[in-house]
Design a protein around this motif. Structure first.
Motif, PDB file in Angstrom:
ATOM      1  N   GLU A 142       6.870   4.079   3.884  1.00 30.90           N
ATOM      2  CA  GLU A 142       6.471   2.394   2.624  1.00 30.90           C
ATOM      3  C   GLU A 142       4.732   1.896   3.323  1.00 30.90           C
ATOM      4  O   GLU A 142       4.680   1.010   2.491  1.00 30.90           O
ATOM      5  CB  GLU A 142       7.587   1.906   3.518  1.00 30.90           C
ATOM      6  N   LEU A 143       4.654   1.568   4.460  1.00 29.90           N
ATOM      7  CA  LEU A 143       3.658   0.826   4.599  1.00 29.90           C
ATOM      8  C   LEU A 143       2.399   1.685   4.592  1.00 29.90           C
ATOM      9  O   LEU A 143       1.601   0.626   4.299  1.00 29.90           O
ATOM     10  CB  LEU A 143       3.567   0.357   6.309  1.00 29.90           C
ATOM     11  N   PHE A 144       2.162   3.281   4.782  1.00 27.88           N
ATOM     12  CA  PHE A 144       0.854   3.635   4.294  1.00 27.88           C
ATOM     13  C   PHE A 144       0.900   3.022   3.058  1.00 27.88           C
ATOM     14  O   PHE A 144      -0.147   2.465   2.210  1.00 27.88           O
ATOM     15  CB  PHE A 144       0.900   5.301   4.650  1.00 27.88           C
ATOM     16  N   GLU A 145       1.870   3.482   2.072  1.00 28.30           N
ATOM     17  CA  GLU A 145       1.770   3.130   0.676  1.00 28.30           C
ATOM     18  C   GLU A 145       1.233   1.173   0.019  1.00 28.30           C
ATOM     19  O   GLU A 145       0.386   1.161  -0.133  1.00 28.30           O
ATOM     20  CB  GLU A 145       3.135   2.785  -0.473  1.00 28.30           C
ATOM     21  N   GLU A 146       1.990   0.888   0.741  1.00 26.31           N
ATOM     22  CA  GLU A 146       1.847  -0.896   0.695  1.00 26.31           C
ATOM     23  C   GLU A 146      -0.046  -0.782   1.153  1.00 26.31           C
ATOM     24  O   GLU A 146      -0.460  -2.094   0.638  1.00 26.31           O
ATOM     25  CB  GLU A 146       1.979  -1.522   1.527  1.00 26.31           C
ATOM     26  N   ALA A 147      -0.289  -0.577   2.537  1.00 25.72           N
ATOM     27  CA  ALA A 147      -1.399  -0.491   2.679  1.00 25.72           C
ATOM     28  C   ALA A 147      -2.893   0.069   1.758  1.00 25.72           C
ATOM     29  O   ALA A 147      -3.678  -1.059   1.554  1.00 25.72           O
ATOM     30  CB  ALA A 147      -1.844   0.095   4.042  1.00 25.72           C
ATOM     31  N   HIS A 150      -1.950   0.402  -1.684  1.00 27.75           N
ATOM     32  CA  HIS A 150      -1.941  -0.059  -2.881  1.00 27.75           C
ATOM     33  C   HIS A 150      -1.455  -1.917  -3.333  1.00 27.75           C
ATOM     34  O   HIS A 150      -1.535  -1.908  -4.214  1.00 27.75           O
ATOM     35  CB  HIS A 150      -0.540   0.658  -3.117  1.00 27.75           C
ATOM     36  N   LYS A 151      -1.010  -2.649  -2.257  1.00 25.96           N
ATOM     37  CA  LYS A 151      -0.076  -3.780  -2.383  1.00 25.96           C
ATOM     38  C   LYS A 151      -1.061  -4.808  -1.259  1.00 25.96           C
ATOM     39  O   LYS A 151      -0.882  -6.098  -1.604  1.00 25.96           O
ATOM     40  CB  LYS A 151       1.047  -3.446  -1.367  1.00 25.96           C
ATOM     41  N   PHE A 152      -1.441  -4.641  -0.415  1.00 28.33           N
ATOM     42  CA  PHE A 152      -2.284  -5.016   0.912  1.00 28.33           C
ATOM     43  C   PHE A 152      -3.336  -5.875  -0.363  1.00 28.33           C
ATOM     44  O   PHE A 152      -3.530  -7.139   0.056  1.00 28.33           O
ATOM     45  CB  PHE A 152      -2.546  -5.148   1.438  1.00 28.33           C
ATOM     46  N   ALA A 153      -4.357  -5.026  -0.587  1.00 25.21           N
ATOM     47  CA  ALA A 153      -5.745  -6.112  -1.337  1.00 25.21           C
ATOM     48  C   ALA A 153      -4.986  -7.115  -2.498  1.00 25.21           C
ATOM     49  O   ALA A 153      -5.388  -8.091  -2.271  1.00 25.21           O
ATOM     50  CB  ALA A 153      -6.501  -5.049  -1.566  1.00 25.21           C
ATOM     51  N   GLY A 154      -4.050  -6.593  -3.289  1.00 26.71           N
ATOM     52  CA  GLY A 154      -3.266  -7.361  -3.715  1.00 26.71           C
ATOM     53  C   GLY A 154      -2.966  -8.316  -3.420  1.00 26.71           C
ATOM     54  O   GLY A 154      -2.312 -10.151  -3.902  1.00 26.71           O
ATOM     55  N   MET A 155      -2.399  -8.418  -2.557  1.00 25.83           N
ATOM     56  CA  MET A 155      -1.702  -9.932  -1.342  1.00 25.83           C
ATOM     57  C   MET A 155      -3.178 -10.761  -0.516  1.00 25.83           C
ATOM     58  O   MET A 155      -2.831 -11.670   0.681  1.00 25.83           O
ATOM     59  CB  MET A 155      -0.901 -10.057  -0.471  1.00 25.83           C
ATOM     60  N   GLY A 156      -4.264  -9.662  -0.905  1.00 26.91           N
ATOM     61  CA  GLY A 156      -5.810 -10.560  -0.051  1.00 26.91           C
ATOM     62  C   GLY A 156      -6.037 -10.530   1.287  1.00 26.91           C
ATOM     63  O   GLY A 156      -6.718 -10.916   1.771  1.00 26.91           O
ATOM     64  N   ILE A 157      -5.280  -9.469   1.690  1.00 25.38           N
ATOM     65  CA  ILE A 157      -5.741  -8.523   2.475  1.00 25.38           C
ATOM     66  C   ILE A 157      -6.170  -7.124   2.633  1.00 25.38           C
ATOM     67  O   ILE A 157      -6.419  -6.134   2.382  1.00 25.38           O
ATOM     68  CB  ILE A 157      -3.955  -7.881   3.020  1.00 25.38           C
ATOM     69  N   GLU A 158      -7.722  -7.245   3.028  1.00 24.34           N
ATOM     70  CA  GLU A 158      -8.373  -6.131   3.012  1.00 24.34           C
ATOM     71  C   GLU A 158      -8.433  -5.537   3.900  1.00 24.34           C
ATOM     72  O   GLU A 158      -8.994  -5.901   5.148  1.00 24.34           O
ATOM     73  CB  GLU A 158      -9.744  -6.583   2.411  1.00 24.34           C
ATOM     74  N   VAL A 159      -8.324  -3.837   3.733  1.00 22.06           N
ATOM     75  CA  VAL A 159      -7.911  -2.953   5.112  1.00 22.06           C
ATOM     76  C   VAL A 159      -9.052  -1.680   4.985  1.00 22.06           C
ATOM     77  O   VAL A 159      -9.056  -1.267   5.874  1.00 22.06           O
ATOM     78  CB  VAL A 159      -7.115  -2.861   6.109  1.00 22.06           C
ATOM     79  N   GLY A 160      -9.640  -2.156   3.427  1.00 26.31           N
ATOM     80  CA  GLY A 160     -10.070  -0.227   3.059  1.00 26.31           C
ATOM     81  C   GLY A 160      -9.017   0.392   2.852  1.00 26.31           C
ATOM     82  O   GLY A 160      -7.606   0.168   3.299  1.00 26.31           O
TER      83      GLY A 160
END
Ligand code: FAD
Ligand code: NAI
Length: 466
Positions: free
Chosen positions: A57-62, A64-74
């Motif tokens: 779940e965290l892999f998926e969020e990182a 597909h979802k992080f960028a949309g929340m303003g978290i840029e991790v690549g």
């Protein structure tokens, strides 16, 4: 050495039973054939599957979802070996915890296969060692369950796997074919889909999650399809042949008809579990089984042999860890002269996918079949403040209440943290609550639990936020 109680099997049923009996002053021993305690649940079931669900779940969020929340991790990179080590650490933490609890409660632990020689006698045979006979007043059989096999598919735990192999794959399969759209198929299918596999689930029936509320199952299937899980319902797998590194899997319509062949790298067989009684010597000892190979009890855990009781997956009822635990406590209390009891009408059931699916009590299908008059209140997470803030608005809560008395008969949830939310419904039902009781209980804001309150309000058509 004489004991008051010997428990065979230290899964959630067995170890909890042993601890409760020791708390009540009984002299207790456990017999476990595995090297570690905790049974299916801790070693190859609930715990490792939840660890991998969490990782995926965290892999998926990182990704597909992080960028949309303003978290840029690549783009995240998966180190599967590390993910498996994380899972193994969680398992070890839990199994060692049980070992500690057994010692703390002064319970003697014997490692080996337990066999019932008759009332009051249990033989323990350690791997490669000589058998030893222990004497006891009572015996509790808590030997759990094993994977149900499917004709034509030989499980090798590498390419054709059971849940055990699916929890320990060394590579993400390109194509994973899952046989059975039950709890294991959907939980582990989701794990590998999120980690990159193309997942197809083949299910014999024309629906997923049999036994769960149909409304919930339909919505959940749509959500899984949106996540990229493909379904072939009303179909059965009849064989699989090795072809190069992969497999050619034969799938036929359940009602008969032309077969088709699907390619897969790994096939997961998840068509249910069967009671585990091998090696216990039940027939010779005179412990009767029912028509489905489960240890037969009188409804109060007593088997056909005096002084021998059984609990958990090896007897009738849902194959769930918390059901086994509650039965373990109940029989320990009965053996200590108290009135142990399990309320089978209020056993929650959770599918730990994303979103989660959770249920307690009667489904709408069951109420209709029993011609019970009921009212339904439904509230979607799209209208829940916290779900909106978190961007996790899939699903709904449904409260079913008796049309005349308003007593809550069932609660069904598909949505974020449904597995935690269902506890409130279970407590309400245990106390015989009405939907109005839930509706009038102050719920903290903003919480997902407010969706439960709103669904209870909706039973009388007075939800506020809808
Ligand atoms: P078990 O946990 O099966 O334990 C029985 C023990 O008895 C085993 O350790 C076995 O080695 C031992 N044994 C058997 N025969 C002998 C013998 N003759 N002598 C000595 N020892 C013996 N349930 C949930 O509620 N939530 C979940 O999230 C969940 N996830 C699951 C995920 C997977 C992949 C699987 C396979 C199952 C899951 N389950 C879950 C189901 C849960 O694991 C079982 O319901 C639960 O473990 C049953 O407990 P038990 O004590 O009856 O038996
Ligand atoms: P299951 O009984 O939940 O589902 C098996 C599915 O396979 C059913 O939908 C059935 O119709 C289908 N099926 C049967 N034969 C088939 C065939 N030949 N071809 C295609 N489909 C077929 O069993 P599952 O998923 O294996 O889980 C076993 C047990 O473990 C369950 O009883 C469950 O309670 C427990 N478990 C609980 C979990 C939880 O509480 N979160 C997680 C995992 C397992």
């Amino acid at each position: 050495m004489a004991y008051d109680l010997i428990v065979i099997g230290t899964g959630p049923g067995g170890y909890v039973c042993a601890i409760r009996a020791a708390q009540l002053g009984l002299k207790v021993a456990v017999v476990e054939k595995r090297a570690t305690h905790g049974g299916t649940c801790l070693n190859v079931g609930c715990i490792p599957s939840k660890a991998l669900l969490h990782v995926s779940e965290l892999f998926e969020e990182a990704g597909h979802k992080f960028a949309g929340m303003g978290i840029e991790v690549g783009a995240p990179k998966l180190d599967l070996a590390k993910a498996m080590a994380f899972k193994d650490e969680g398992v070890a933490g839990n199994t060692k915890g049980v070992e500690f609890l057994l010692k703390k409660n002064k319970i003697d632990a014997f490692h080996g296969v337990g066999k019932i020689l008759g009332s009051g006698k249990v033989e323990v045979t350690p791997e490669g060692g000589a058998p030893q006979t222990l004497e006891t007043k009572s015996v509790v059989i808590a030997t759990g369950s094993d994977v149900a096999k499917l004709k034509g598919l030989e499980i090798d735990e590498e390419t054709i796997v059971s849940s055990t192999g699916a929890l320990a794959l060394s590579r993400v399969p390109g194509k994973l074919l899952v046989v059975g759209a039950g709890v294991i198929g959907l939980e582990l299918g989701s794990v590998w889909r999120r980690l990159g596999a193309e997942v197809t689930v083949v299910e014999f029936l024309d629906r997923i999650l049999p036994g769960m509320d149909t409304d919930v199952a339909k919505q959940f299937q749509r959500l899984l399809e949106k996540q990229g899980v493909a379904f072939k319902l009303g179909a059965k797998v009849t064989g699989a042949e090795k072809a190069g590194d992969g497999l050619k899997v034969t799938v036929e319509p359940a009602k008969g008809g032309e077969a088709e062949t699907l390619d897969a790298d790994v096939v997961l067989v998840a068509i249910g579990r069967v009671p585990y009684t091998a090696g216990l010597g039940l027939e010779e000892a005179g412990v009767a089984l029912d028509e489905r190979g489960r240890v037969k009890t009188d409804g109060h855990f007593k088997t056909s042999l005096d002084g021998v009781y059984a609990i958990g997956d090896v007897i009738a009822g849902p194959m769930l860890a918390h059901k086994a635990e509650d039965e373990g406590v109940a029989i320990a209390e009965i053996l200590a002269g108290k009135s142990g009891h399990v309320n089978y009408d209020v056993i929650p059931s959770v599918v730990y996918t994303y979103p989660e699916v959770a249920s307690v009590g009667k489904t709408e299908d069951e109420l209709k079949a029993a011609k019970t008059e009921y009212k339904a209140g439904k509230f979607p997470f799209t209208a829940n403040g916290r779900a909106k803030a978190n961007g996790t608005t899939e699903g709904f809560v449904k409260v079913l209440a008796d049309a005349k008395t308003d007593k809550v008969l069932g609660v069904h949830i598909v949505g974020p943290r449904a597995g935690d939310l269902i506890a409130e419904a279970a407590i309400a039902m245990e106390f015989g609550a009405s939907s109005e009781d839930i509706a009038r209980t102050c719920h903290a804001h903003p919480t997902l639990a407010e969706a439960v309150k709103e669904a209870a309000l909706a039973v009388e058509g007075r939800a506020i936020h809808m």
